[in-house]
Design a protein around this motif. Structure first.
Motif, short mmCIF file in Angstrom:
data_model
loop_
_atom_site.label_atom_id
_atom_site.label_comp_id
_atom_site.label_asym_id
_atom_site.label_seq_id
_atom_site.Cartn_x
_atom_site.Cartn_y
_atom_site.Cartn_z
N PRO A 142 0.83 -1.21 0.00
CA PRO A 142 0.00 0.00 0.00
C PRO A 142 0.86 1.26 0.00
CG PRO A 142 0.05 -0.98 2.19
CD PRO A 142 0.76 -1.95 1.29
N ILE A 143 0.38 2.29 -0.64
CA ILE A 143 1.08 3.58 -0.64
C ILE A 143 0.63 4.35 0.59
CG2 ILE A 143 1.45 5.74 -1.87
CD1 ILE A 143 0.76 4.26 -4.45
N PRO A 144 1.55 4.71 1.48
CA PRO A 144 1.17 5.47 2.68
C PRO A 144 0.42 6.75 2.31
CG PRO A 144 3.45 4.73 2.82
CD PRO A 144 3.01 4.43 1.43
N ASP A 145 -0.56 7.10 3.13
CA ASP A 145 -1.40 8.26 2.84
C ASP A 145 -0.59 9.53 2.66
OD1 ASP A 145 -3.61 6.64 2.97
OD2 ASP A 145 -4.12 7.16 5.05
N ALA A 146 0.43 9.73 3.52
CA ALA A 146 1.24 10.95 3.43
C ALA A 146 1.95 11.04 2.09
CB ALA A 146 2.25 10.99 4.57
N LEU A 147 2.45 9.91 1.60
CA LEU A 147 3.14 9.89 0.31
C LEU A 147 2.14 10.14 -0.82
CD1 LEU A 147 5.55 9.45 -1.52
CD2 LEU A 147 5.17 6.97 -1.35
N GLN A 148 0.98 9.50 -0.76
CA GLN A 148 -0.01 9.68 -1.82
C GLN A 148 -0.48 11.14 -1.90
OE1 GLN A 148 -1.17 7.14 -4.11
NE2 GLN A 148 -1.62 9.13 -5.04
#
Length: 391
Positions: free
Chosen positions: A178-184
């Motif tokens: 999963p792509i971390p929310d902060a990175l997305q």
């Protein structure tokens, strides 16, 4: 057959400058691919070059030379016979940087622009403003937006440990990480800020081994695939082959030799695509003779008469037969161009790798067997054809 190789030997360029004169017309007709790196200092431009070529960071740093007031040039593996040329704009972020000079110089001479941006960098006005001018001046030139240093936004999560979430295909149907929310959130913001200024976005995390990440080249294969679609076929195949095997087990000398073989093979393929029968043979022979000279220098071996005899025996009668067939095929439009390029690439590659083995043995104090040299040539010829058709 011996007369062909005697003429080949006699055409050996006596100096780098003489060789440059021989191939300058070819380069004018089919220039070396030039990649324009555009980003702030510390945004990962040198890491991009390292990922694409395998060249050491020190080599990259020492290889740059001034090109304009605000830009520098790096020819890989060297300025004489490069596979790729990288242009690095270093004026970004400076108050007096004016992109006009770079636009004037690079608008017609660069095939691809790679914009490097740290994913967590919010101060982007110094990039966006000149990039808009550059994009407007040459909208047909492809632009890759490289989002770098992803780990700065992932906290304790190492994206490179799992299945790449940015890959379009996943092995064995595994679920991507999963792509971390902060990175997305940061990626979405960059998408908005650079809207209309790029053709493809590639998130990468190119780190050093000592940084401790599972894959220091995270995103490197995606970057190479993105670049490959924009390169001429000969140089596309050479760059592709750089990433097809582990370079870690090779010595620095062996890596330099392999880079030289690939550069010469690509240049020979470009010459081989010339659609006029017999015109390219002197050029291809000059490239091959120069390759022998360069490999001898890399391994610190003198090219004596006996060495020339051994080197010329590697291919035996195949060279003359294949050359004649290739030139006849050139009478058939399009088919001949493809056949000429493929043959020139594969033969030059096979000769270079055979000579690499020969010189390496000489340097280690062994006397190479002529029969073994021919055997290696046959194997490397097949390998050269495989590289040319690889995807």
């Amino acid at each position: 057959m011996s007369s062909v190789w005697q003429r080949w030997r006699n055409k050996l360029p006596q100096s780098e400058s003489e060789y440059q004169q021989q191939i300058d017309p070819l380069r004018a007709a089919a220039p070396i691919p030039v990649l324009w790196l555009f980003g702030k200092t510390g945004s990962g431009k040198s890491s991009v070059i390292h990922s694409l070529t395998g060249a050491e960071q020190a080599t990259i740093g020492e290889g740059f030379r001034p090109e304009t007031k605000s830009s520098q040039r790096f020819d890989f593996p060297d300025p004489v016979e490069p596979l790729l040329t990288f242009l690095d704009t270093r004026g970004l972020g400076e108050a007096d940087y004016d992109p006009a000079a770079d636009i004037a110089k690079y608008s017609e001479s660069t095939q691809l622009m790679i914009v490097t941006v740290r994913v967590a960098d919010h101060a982007l006005a110094d990039i966006l403003q000149p990039l808009r001018q550059i994009r407007k001046s040459t909208p047909e030139r492809p632009v890759l937006l490289l989002l770098t240093c992803l780990h700065e936004a992932t906290g304790e999560i190492d994206l490179s440990e799992g299945v790449d979430p940015f890959a379009t295909e996943h092995p064995n149907h595994e679920s991507p990480s999963p792509i971390p929310d902060a990175l997305q959130t940061l990626i979405d913001r960059k998408t908005e800020q650079f809207a209309g200024l790029y053709d493809q976005m590639v998130p990468v995390d190119l780190t050093r081994l000592e940084d401790g990440f599972a894959d220091p080249d995270f995103g490197g294969p995606r970057l190479r695939q993105a670049i490959l679609q924009y390169l001429p076929h000969a140089y596309r195949q050479a760059l592709l082959s750089l990433g097809m095997e582990d370079q870690g087990h090779r010595s620095k000398r062996q890596r330099r030799a392999r880079w030289q073989v690939l550069a010469s093979s690509s240049l020979a393929a470009t010459a081989g695509a010339v659609p006029v029968p017999w015109v390219d043979i002197p050029v291809v022979l000059a490239i091959q003779s120069h390759l022998a000279m360069r490999l001898g220098k890399i391994y610190e071996q003198e090219l004596t008469a006996s060495h020339w005899a051994a080197l010329s025996s590697a291919a035996g009668s195949r060279i003359a037969t294949r050359m004649a067939l290739r030139e006849v095929l050139k009478l058939i439009p399009w088919v001949g161009m493809a056949a000429g390029a493929a043959s020139a690439f594969a033969f030059t590659y096979a000769l270079g790798m055979s000579w690499d083995w020969y010189f390496a043995n000489l340097r280690d104090g062994r006397t190479p067997s002529t029969d073994k040299l021919r055997e290696i040539f046959a194997d490397e010829l097949q390998r050269g054809h495989e590289l040319w058709t690889a995807k």
